[in-house]
Design an enzyme around this catalytic site. Sequence first.
Site, short mmCIF file in Angstrom:
data_model
loop_
_atom_site.label_atom_id
_atom_site.label_comp_id
_atom_site.label_asym_id
_atom_site.label_seq_id
_atom_site.Cartn_x
_atom_site.Cartn_y
_atom_site.Cartn_z
N LYS A 15 0.87 -1.18 0.00
CA LYS A 15 0.00 0.00 0.00
C LYS A 15 0.91 1.23 0.00
CE LYS A 15 -1.63 2.96 2.79
NZ LYS A 15 -1.62 4.19 1.99
N CYS A 22 13.43 11.13 7.18
CA CYS A 22 13.46 10.67 8.57
C CYS A 22 14.87 10.74 9.13
CB CYS A 22 12.94 9.25 8.66
SG CYS A 22 14.03 8.08 7.87
N GLU A 28 8.66 16.76 15.57
CA GLU A 28 9.18 16.59 14.20
C GLU A 28 8.46 17.59 13.29
OE1 GLU A 28 8.15 12.91 12.14
OE2 GLU A 28 10.10 12.92 11.16
P1 NAD Z 1 1.98 8.93 7.91
O1 NAD Z 1 2.16 8.23 9.20
O2 NAD Z 1 1.01 10.05 7.84
O3 NAD Z 1 1.52 7.90 6.77
C1 NAD Z 1 2.23 6.70 6.53
C2 NAD Z 1 1.26 5.66 5.99
O4 NAD Z 1 0.25 5.41 6.95
C3 NAD Z 1 0.54 6.11 4.72
O5 NAD Z 1 0.53 5.04 3.81
C4 NAD Z 1 -0.85 6.50 5.20
O6 NAD Z 1 -1.84 6.20 4.24
C5 NAD Z 1 -1.05 5.65 6.43
N1 NAD Z 1 -1.82 6.33 7.48
C6 NAD Z 1 -1.83 7.66 7.78
N2 NAD Z 1 -2.62 7.90 8.85
C7 NAD Z 1 -3.12 6.70 9.25
C8 NAD Z 1 -3.97 6.28 10.30
N3 NAD Z 1 -4.49 7.15 11.16
N4 NAD Z 1 -4.24 4.96 10.44
C9 NAD Z 1 -3.73 4.07 9.58
N5 NAD Z 1 -2.91 4.41 8.54
C10 NAD Z 1 -2.60 5.70 8.38
O7 NAD Z 1 3.43 9.41 7.44
P2 NAD Z 1 3.80 10.31 6.18
O8 NAD Z 1 3.38 11.71 6.45
O9 NAD Z 1 3.37 9.67 4.92
O10 NAD Z 1 5.41 10.20 6.21
C11 NAD Z 1 6.21 11.03 7.00
C12 NAD Z 1 6.60 10.36 8.30
O11 NAD Z 1 7.25 9.14 8.03
C13 NAD Z 1 7.58 11.19 9.12
O12 NAD Z 1 7.21 11.12 10.47
C14 NAD Z 1 8.91 10.49 8.89
O13 NAD Z 1 9.86 10.66 9.92
C15 NAD Z 1 8.46 9.07 8.78
N6 NAD Z 1 9.45 8.24 8.09
C16 NAD Z 1 10.22 7.41 8.85
C17 NAD Z 1 11.20 6.65 8.24
C18 NAD Z 1 12.08 5.76 9.07
O14 NAD Z 1 12.92 5.07 8.49
N7 NAD Z 1 11.94 5.75 10.38
C19 NAD Z 1 11.39 6.71 6.86
C20 NAD Z 1 10.57 7.55 6.11
C21 NAD Z 1 9.60 8.33 6.75
#
Ligand code: NAD
Length: 486
Positions: A177, A285, A386
């Site tokens: 997804k 990240c 963040e």
């Molecule tokens: P997000 O948590 O908003 O979304 C990530 C995924 O979760 C998406 O596919 C989204 O559709 C889904 N999602 C969003 N809200 C949800 C909910 N309430 N319930 C279930 N699923 C949900 O993150 P984002 O904004 O897409 O990405 C940025 C974040 O990702 C930042 O916090 C960044 O630090 C983190 N990140 C971490 C790493 C790592 O290696 N630790 C790598 C890349 C990004």
Amino acid sequence: MAEAQEILPHFIGGRWTPSSAKETVPVHNPARGQVIARTPLAPKSEVDAAVKAAAAAFPGWSETPPVVRARTMFKFRQLLEEHFEEIARIVTTEHGKTLDEARGSLRRGVECVEVACGAPSMLMGYGLENVSSGIDCSVMRQPIGVCAAIAPFNFPAMVPLWFLPFAVVSGNTFILKPSEQVPLSQKRMFELLEKCDLPPGVVNLVHGGKEVVEALCDHPGIRAVSFVGSTPVARLVYQRATHAGKRVQALGGAKNFIIVMPDADFDRSIPIITESFYGCAGERCLAGSVLLPVGDAHKPTRDLLIESARSLKVGDGLEPGVTMGPVISAKHRERVLGYVDLGVKEGAKLALDGRPLKVQDRPEGFFVGPTVFDDVSPSMVIGNEEIFGPVAALRAVKNLDEAFKIMDAHPNANATSIFTSSGKAAREFAHRATASMVGVNIGVAAPMSYFPFGGARDSFFGDLKVHGRDAFQFYTDGKVTISRWF
Ligand code: NAD
């Protein structure tokens, strides 16, 4: 490239399948603010269809010799090379990062495919004769079943490749997804995967948001879930999917601290630090977030960082010479600007203000200029949460101990770096750091695809990390056989 307003199809059981979703979300080109496609928010029933297809493909695929499975990924790698520029351009168009940044991240993704091609060696077990007289014992690594991965918006092409190649060569079947904000590069990748001799159902693509994620966590037909995204969602996914009995790795958000010692090589360090804070518009990240200059390092670090940040060329990542693109969406732009306003209210010193920035010829783009705050205390929101945008927070500290006190009090522990020319300081830093990815004179401490990737504390929920040897462990079970022959 997708037609404007195209509603993206799923790829289930080897076929492109339209979604019956009632709701869609717009995909933007963040540099132009235009809608370029729409992502369906699929209902649970469509996750069920993908699990059925993946489960049906599992018996045949898991019995396929590893060397044959690996060949499919050799082919995928070849196709990714042939379409490298095309995919990099899609990443820039859907995400906003510069073309060079898109190329760099895609290269990291391709390297994951290359490492996965080593499956026949990496999946080997081990054994011992005569554990007792005439009794032998061996461990064989076996695939676990249907595996799913849920991706964030910030690395549209790379993050899915942290999972798909490793899951597939290990003999599992797979459901991805992607982020609903950046689904286009994955559509193109799945068109390439169609040409890789994978039986129908081995790889599946399902678009959606929260409902799809929850269905993937709950579905009894799925054995393992990998998640990358923000900490609150990573925690939810970890709790929900482990509660349903699955193997889970959930990578969360970050607040990464960078320490600059007075003996740092400033001329060489500042460009690297600048790239850490402002590369990919701060949407990484592993991006630097808080800069902790020690003692006399404060003034040169601040002055040189401001000068270097000012020299960045903000614009459309597809244009030559642009060194920083927009952020992902109008909503995220408002969020980042809200943090800058808050920082001013909290009493931090705004040393470089990115709020007024306008980009010529791209008035609708989601741009934020590079921003620098000084005198940020850890109790301020901007020193703690963040921001995920091009905002640097500086805080002068007296010594390394004070820096550790601040870092260790923070719930996230993804990455951290030190800039120094002292081997002693570097060694002490690497030894004491509680973040799991540590850089010494490195701005973005990103492990290569043959090393494990993932943080600690609230930045990572799980055990086995992403790519490298951990990936082969995550995607297999070590079955022990003890045998005696009469
Ligand atoms: P997000 O948590 O908003 O979304 C990530 C995924 O979760 C998406 O596919 C989204 O559709 C889904 N999602 C969003 N809200 C949800 C909910 N309430 N319930 C279930 N699923 C949900 O993150 P984002 O904004 O897409 O990405 C940025 C974040 O990702 C930042 O916090 C960044 O630090 C983190 N990140 C971490 C790493 C790592 O290696 N630790 C790598 C890349 C990004």
